[in-house]
Scaffold this motif. Structure first.
Motif, PDB file in Angstrom:
ATOM      1  N   VAL A   1       0.800  -1.398   0.227  1.00 15.58           N
ATOM      2  CA  VAL A   1      -0.190  -0.112  -0.201  1.00 15.58           C
ATOM      3  C   VAL A   1       0.840   1.146  -0.051  1.00 15.58           C
ATOM      4  CG1 VAL A   1      -1.483   1.244   1.241  1.00 15.58           C
ATOM      5  CG2 VAL A   1      -1.366  -0.811   1.038  1.00 15.58           C
ATOM      6  N   VAL A   2       1.681   1.391   1.246  1.00 20.66           N
ATOM      7  CA  VAL A   2       2.483   2.841   0.949  1.00 20.66           C
ATOM      8  C   VAL A   2       3.286   3.101  -0.076  1.00 20.66           C
ATOM      9  CG1 VAL A   2       4.529   3.314   2.153  1.00 20.66           C
ATOM     10  CG2 VAL A   2       3.352   2.360   3.074  1.00 20.66           C
ATOM     11  N   MET A   3       3.945   1.385  -0.726  1.00 18.01           N
ATOM     12  CA  MET A   3       4.648   2.136  -1.735  1.00 18.01           C
ATOM     13  C   MET A   3       3.846   2.530  -3.493  1.00 18.01           C
ATOM     14  SD  MET A   3       7.768  -1.311  -2.262  1.00 18.01           S
ATOM     15  CE  MET A   3       7.217  -2.349  -1.574  1.00 18.01           C
ATOM     16  N   LYS A   4       2.650   2.480  -3.400  1.00 18.45           N
ATOM     17  CA  LYS A   4       1.703   2.868  -4.473  1.00 18.45           C
ATOM     18  C   LYS A   4       1.234   4.158  -3.877  1.00 18.45           C
ATOM     19  CE  LYS A   4      -0.014  -1.705  -5.182  1.00 18.45           C
ATOM     20  NZ  LYS A   4      -1.606  -1.920  -5.149  1.00 18.45           N
ATOM     21  N   MET A   5       1.534   4.838  -2.801  1.00 19.41           N
ATOM     22  CA  MET A   5       1.541   6.820  -2.725  1.00 19.41           C
ATOM     23  C   MET A   5       2.308   7.107  -3.595  1.00 19.41           C
ATOM     24  SD  MET A   5       1.316   5.950   1.561  1.00 19.41           S
ATOM     25  CE  MET A   5       0.010   4.997   1.777  1.00 19.41           C
ATOM     26  N   SER A   6       1.754   7.572  -4.474  1.00 17.96           N
ATOM     27  CA  SER A   6       3.191   8.299  -5.364  1.00 17.96           C
ATOM     28  C   SER A   6       2.876   9.596  -5.029  1.00 17.96           C
ATOM     29  CB  SER A   6       2.076   7.994  -7.199  1.00 17.96           C
ATOM     30  OG  SER A   6       1.784   8.747  -7.491  1.00 17.96           O
ATOM     31  N   LYS A   7       2.472  10.551  -4.294  1.00 25.26           N
ATOM     32  CA  LYS A   7       2.682  11.735  -3.539  1.00 25.26           C
ATOM     33  C   LYS A   7       3.214  11.884  -2.529  1.00 25.26           C
ATOM     34  CE  LYS A   7      -1.288  13.247  -7.127  1.00 25.26           C
ATOM     35  NZ  LYS A   7      -2.164  14.274  -7.600  1.00 25.26           N
ATOM     36  N   LEU A   8       3.597  10.693  -2.020  1.00 25.70           N
ATOM     37  CA  LEU A   8       3.926  10.813  -0.331  1.00 25.70           C
ATOM     38  C   LEU A   8       5.413  11.499  -0.714  1.00 25.70           C
ATOM     39  CD1 LEU A   8       3.702   9.448   1.824  1.00 25.70           C
ATOM     40  CD2 LEU A   8       5.398   8.303   1.449  1.00 25.70           C
ATOM     41  N   LYS A   9       5.219  13.387   0.603  1.00 25.86           N
ATOM     42  CA  LYS A   9       6.167  14.040   0.612  1.00 25.86           C
ATOM     43  C   LYS A   9       6.836  13.652   2.230  1.00 25.86           C
ATOM     44  CE  LYS A   9       4.072  17.272  -1.761  1.00 25.86           C
ATOM     45  NZ  LYS A   9       3.612  19.532  -1.711  1.00 25.86           N
ATOM     46  N   HIS A  10       6.072  13.098   2.562  1.00 28.26           N
ATOM     47  CA  HIS A  10       6.936  13.059   4.241  1.00 28.26           C
ATOM     48  C   HIS A  10       6.452  11.373   4.485  1.00 28.26           C
ATOM     49  CE1 HIS A  10       6.661  17.267   4.277  1.00 28.26           C
ATOM     50  NE2 HIS A  10       5.427  17.021   4.481  1.00 28.26           N
ATOM     51  N   LEU A  11       6.753  10.267   5.230  1.00 28.11           N
ATOM     52  CA  LEU A  11       7.493   9.234   5.404  1.00 28.11           C
ATOM     53  C   LEU A  11       8.210   8.821   6.847  1.00 28.11           C
ATOM     54  CD1 LEU A  11       6.862   6.547   4.822  1.00 28.11           C
ATOM     55  CD2 LEU A  11       8.501   5.808   3.856  1.00 28.11           C
ATOM     56  N   LEU A  12       7.689   9.294   8.213  1.00 31.86           N
ATOM     57  CA  LEU A  12       7.982   8.593   9.267  1.00 31.86           C
ATOM     58  C   LEU A  12       7.955   7.549   9.908  1.00 31.86           C
ATOM     59  CD1 LEU A  12       6.379  11.794   8.677  1.00 31.86           C
ATOM     60  CD2 LEU A  12       7.353  12.162  10.645  1.00 31.86           C
ATOM     61  N   LEU A  13       8.629   6.510   9.880  1.00 31.31           N
ATOM     62  CA  LEU A  13       8.470   5.556  10.391  1.00 31.31           C
ATOM     63  C   LEU A  13       9.256   5.535  12.003  1.00 31.31           C
ATOM     64  CD1 LEU A  13       9.517   3.531   7.159  1.00 31.31           C
ATOM     65  CD2 LEU A  13       6.548   4.422   8.061  1.00 31.31           C
ATOM     66  N   SER A  14       8.619   5.607  12.720  1.00 34.21           N
ATOM     67  CA  SER A  14       9.495   5.658  14.029  1.00 34.21           C
ATOM     68  C   SER A  14       8.797   4.612  15.284  1.00 34.21           C
ATOM     69  CB  SER A  14       8.284   6.862  15.711  1.00 34.21           C
ATOM     70  OG  SER A  14       8.672   8.191  15.073  1.00 34.21           O
ATOM     71  N   SER A  15       8.311   3.530  15.051  1.00 28.02           N
ATOM     72  CA  SER A  15       8.255   2.139  15.218  1.00 28.02           C
ATOM     73  C   SER A  15       9.362   0.909  15.658  1.00 28.02           C
ATOM     74  CB  SER A  15       7.794   1.279  14.524  1.00 28.02           C
ATOM     75  OG  SER A  15       7.463  -0.025  15.472  1.00 28.02           O
ATOM     76  N   LYS A  16      10.244   0.919  17.076  1.00 27.73           N
ATOM     77  CA  LYS A  16      10.646  -0.216  17.374  1.00 27.73           C
ATOM     78  C   LYS A  16      10.954  -1.124  17.631  1.00 27.73           C
ATOM     79  CE  LYS A  16      13.412   4.088  19.543  1.00 27.73           C
ATOM     80  NZ  LYS A  16      14.310   4.499  20.663  1.00 27.73           N
TER      81      LYS A  16
END
Length: 347
Positions: A115-130
């Motif tokens: 799903v995420v890889m199809k977000m063609s207009k993504l500007k901000h990607l914040l993956l904060s999970s540990k």
């Protein structure tokens, strides 16, 4: 025959009057609406719902496992090739904490990647999970042509090579980088991000950002044991001629290691030990290297003697003489601002 009461008639008239406006005007109005207001708008009419719904999916923040599953199902129901797909409206995607992935099966993770890889207009990607889940597959296979902000937690067993390749693919757009790392990792090569103006992460990463330091305007350096090399990162920052703000966070370092005057600032982000008061004055020699620094934050938790607020003035004046651009200093819980040549305390 339906009978309209006065209040119902007024509401019906208001709704019809709003619908007289073209979509462009309605869009501008909804731009100022909160999430709850957009949800309410979606319940009024099909036309307003068609405008408001994409706005609800511009900023996706996943906080819980149930929410994550619901989000995946919603996105998978969207025709990815259609111009009406909600995937095309997502500009910010955030996994805020570990709870968003609690109990996630491998299939759920794979679906989330897809799903995420199809977000063609993504500007901000914040993956904060540990959490135990790594996003190596996402880093390896994704390319976001508009990505500006990237936040990532690099696990000790995770491939730093894929992380570097991801940054390299986005070097033409990336302007802000937040990085969390449990322990120092040796990168195979330097990170070249010519547009980078904001960095927040481990101090040791600066030596791999040497080709990008010149454009930095805002920096947060995070020191923690066993990394106690303060001088090298600060020396690296002397090439940051556009630097406006500098913050240093010190984590898990014993008090005896904190009498190093090469540290310019420390921020009270957790229950930290602090500097001796006498270490502040010698820092003027390091401030003299910076020609554009306007804000300096410093937290003291141990003073060798009880000092009144006005005792800070000689220190501030000494710093200002060597760094003439300095205009705001946070010192021991007090915000000092330079007003008409005089330091005024607040806070």
């Amino acid at each position: 025959m339906a009978v309209l009461t006065r209040s119902r008639a007024a509401a019906e008239g208001a709704r019809k009057s709003i619908l007289r406006f073209p979509n462009e005007i309605l869009y501008m109005v909804m731009e100022c609406s909160s999430t709850s207001e957009l949800w309410a708008i979606c319940l009024t009419s099909k036309r307003l719902r068609s405008i408001a719904t994409p706005m609800l999916y511009r900023n996706i923040h996943l906080h819980g496992a149930e929410q994550t599953v619901f989000f995946i199902r919603t996105m998978q129901s969207q025709p990815s090739e259609s111009s009406e797909s909600l995937l095309l409206h997502v500009q910010e995607f955030v996994i805020a904490n570990d709870n968003a992935l609690v109990g996630a099966t491998p299939q759920i993770i794979d679906d989330l990647y897809s799903v995420v890889m199809k977000m063609s207009k993504l500007k901000h990607l914040l993956l904060s999970s540990k959490a135990f889940i790594h996003f190596t597959t996402l880093l390896r296979d994704s390319k976001f042509h508009r990505l500006q902000t990237f936040r990532y937690v690099l696990g000790p067993a995770e491939s730093s090579e894929e992380f570097l390749k991801f940054l390299a693919r986005h070097r033409a757009t990336l302007t802000a980088l937040w990085l969390d790392c449990e322990k120092p990792i040796t990168f195979a090569q330097s990170i070249d991000l010519p547009l980078l103006h904001t960095y927040d992460g481990p101090s040791w990463v600066l030596k791999f950002l040497k080709n990008s330091v010149g454009s930095l305007r805002s920096v947060v350096l995070r020191f923690k044991e066993p990394d106690i090399d303060y001088r090298s990162p600060l020396k690296q920052l002397t090439n940051a001629h556009s630097l406006l703000t500098l913050e240093i966070v010190i984590v898990d370092i014993t008090p005896r290691r904190l009498r190093e005057p090469a540290i310019l600032a420390a921020v009270a982000q957790s229950a930290l030990y602090g500097f001796a008061f006498d270490d502040l004055m010698p820092m003027r020699q390091h401030l003299s290297r910076f020609t554009a620094l306007s804000e300096l934050r410093f937290a003291i938790f141990r003073r060798e003697s009880v000092s009144a607020v006005n005792d800070d003035l000689p220190i501030l004046d000494a710093w200002l003489r060597v760094c003439e651009t300095l205009s705001m200093v946070h010192l021991d819980g007090v915000d000092w601002r330079l007003v008409d040549g005089a330091w005024i305390p607040s806070g």
